[in-house]
Design a protein around this motif. Structure first.
Motif, PDB file in Angstrom:
ATOM      1  N   VAL A  34     -11.365  11.631 -13.017  1.00  0.00           N
ATOM      2  CA  VAL A  34     -11.294  11.031 -14.345  1.00  0.00           C
ATOM      3  C   VAL A  34     -12.700  10.946 -14.931  1.00  0.00           C
ATOM      4  O   VAL A  34     -13.654  10.640 -14.217  1.00  0.00           O
ATOM      5  CB  VAL A  34     -10.664   9.620 -14.267  1.00  0.00           C
ATOM      6  N   THR A  35     -12.804  11.190 -16.246  1.00  0.00           N
ATOM      7  CA  THR A  35     -14.065  11.062 -16.962  1.00  0.00           C
ATOM      8  C   THR A  35     -13.862  10.091 -18.119  1.00  0.00           C
ATOM      9  O   THR A  35     -12.828  10.123 -18.792  1.00  0.00           O
ATOM     10  CB  THR A  35     -14.512  12.434 -17.509  1.00  0.00           C
ATOM     11  N   GLY A  52      -8.357  13.027 -17.580  1.00  0.00           N
ATOM     12  CA  GLY A  52      -8.086  13.239 -16.163  1.00  0.00           C
ATOM     13  C   GLY A  52      -7.638  14.658 -15.905  1.00  0.00           C
ATOM     14  O   GLY A  52      -7.041  15.301 -16.773  1.00  0.00           O
ATOM     15  N   SER A  53      -7.922  15.165 -14.726  1.00  0.00           N
ATOM     16  CA  SER A  53      -7.468  16.496 -14.329  1.00  0.00           C
ATOM     17  C   SER A  53      -7.273  16.523 -12.815  1.00  0.00           C
ATOM     18  O   SER A  53      -7.768  15.653 -12.098  1.00  0.00           O
ATOM     19  CB  SER A  53      -8.482  17.562 -14.754  1.00  0.00           C
ATOM     20  N   THR A  83      -5.222  13.197 -21.446  1.00  0.00           N
ATOM     21  CA  THR A  83      -6.270  12.565 -22.245  1.00  0.00           C
ATOM     22  C   THR A  83      -5.656  11.333 -22.880  1.00  0.00           C
ATOM     23  O   THR A  83      -4.548  11.391 -23.415  1.00  0.00           O
ATOM     24  CB  THR A  83      -6.810  13.511 -23.340  1.00  0.00           C
ATOM     25  N   LEU A  84      -6.369  10.217 -22.806  1.00  0.00           N
ATOM     26  CA  LEU A  84      -5.886   8.956 -23.339  1.00  0.00           C
ATOM     27  C   LEU A  84      -6.980   8.318 -24.175  1.00  0.00           C
ATOM     28  O   LEU A  84      -8.119   8.198 -23.716  1.00  0.00           O
ATOM     29  CB  LEU A  84      -5.505   8.015 -22.190  1.00  0.00           C
ATOM     30  N   ASN A  85      -6.647   7.916 -25.392  1.00  0.00           N
ATOM     31  CA  ASN A  85      -7.550   7.128 -26.225  1.00  0.00           C
ATOM     32  C   ASN A  85      -7.267   5.667 -25.928  1.00  0.00           C
ATOM     33  O   ASN A  85      -6.260   5.131 -26.368  1.00  0.00           O
ATOM     34  CB  ASN A  85      -7.338   7.431 -27.707  1.00  0.00           C
ATOM     35  N   TYR A  86      -8.151   5.027 -25.159  1.00  0.00           N
ATOM     36  CA  TYR A  86      -7.938   3.660 -24.683  1.00  0.00           C
ATOM     37  C   TYR A  86      -8.569   2.659 -25.637  1.00  0.00           C
ATOM     38  O   TYR A  86      -9.755   2.734 -25.934  1.00  0.00           O
ATOM     39  CB  TYR A  86      -8.533   3.481 -23.283  1.00  0.00           C
ATOM     40  N   THR A  87      -7.761   1.715 -26.111  1.00  0.00           N
ATOM     41  CA  THR A  87      -8.266   0.574 -26.880  1.00  0.00           C
ATOM     42  C   THR A  87      -7.709  -0.689 -26.252  1.00  0.00           C
ATOM     43  O   THR A  87      -6.582  -0.711 -25.753  1.00  0.00           O
ATOM     44  CB  THR A  87      -7.843   0.629 -28.364  1.00  0.00           C
ATOM     45  N   MET A  88      -8.503  -1.758 -26.273  1.00  0.00           N
ATOM     46  CA  MET A  88      -8.029  -3.037 -25.754  1.00  0.00           C
ATOM     47  C   MET A  88      -7.118  -3.683 -26.786  1.00  0.00           C
ATOM     48  O   MET A  88      -7.100  -3.288 -27.958  1.00  0.00           O
ATOM     49  CB  MET A  88      -9.205  -3.942 -25.404  1.00  0.00           C
TER      50      MET A  88
END
Length: 122
Positions: A34-35, A52-53, A83-88
């Motif tokens: 994961v990056t 992730g890959s 690919t995930l755009n993570y927001t809290m």
């Protein structure tokens, strides 16, 4: 079980956080990495892109920060990537400190952490 350490690679003054698995099953296991981007991130950042890959194609994973909502469910594509755009919650900004993202898979009737990735916010 195999334990592996997280490492950071620095290129041209830009740090890229790359993860390693904290758990790997038998010889047919898919071991993903994961990056996180940006990493490090300035205080006030509201979006972290998690890529992730190396996971099993079509695998359902849970991605999140322990004790912080939300966590997200993702499904890997045909090549085992996501690919995930993570927001809290409420798009709250990240404040200074270190955060450890956990990537989990459903195993033996529970979510098991298979990869972690550290984010540094300055």
């Amino acid at each position: 079980m195999r334990l592996m350490k997280l490492f950071t690679v620095t290129l041209l003054g830009i740090a890229v956080c790359t993860s390693q698995p904290v758990w790997a099953g038998g010889r047919n296991s898919y071991i993903g990495t994961v990056t996180l981007s940006p990493n490090p991130a300035p205080s006030g950042t509201t979006l972290i892109v998690i890529s992730g890959s190396g996971f099993k194609p079509g695998e359902g994973l849970n991605v999140g920060l322990p004790g912080i909502v939300p966590s997200y469910n993702v499904v890997t594509d045909a090549s085992g990537a996501f690919t995930l755009n993570y927001t809290m919650a409420g798009a709250a900004p990240f404040t200074g400190g270190d955060y450890t993202f956990q990537i989990q898979r459903w195993s033996r009737k529970r979510w098991a952490t298979i990869v972690t990735a550290n984010l540094h916010v300055y």
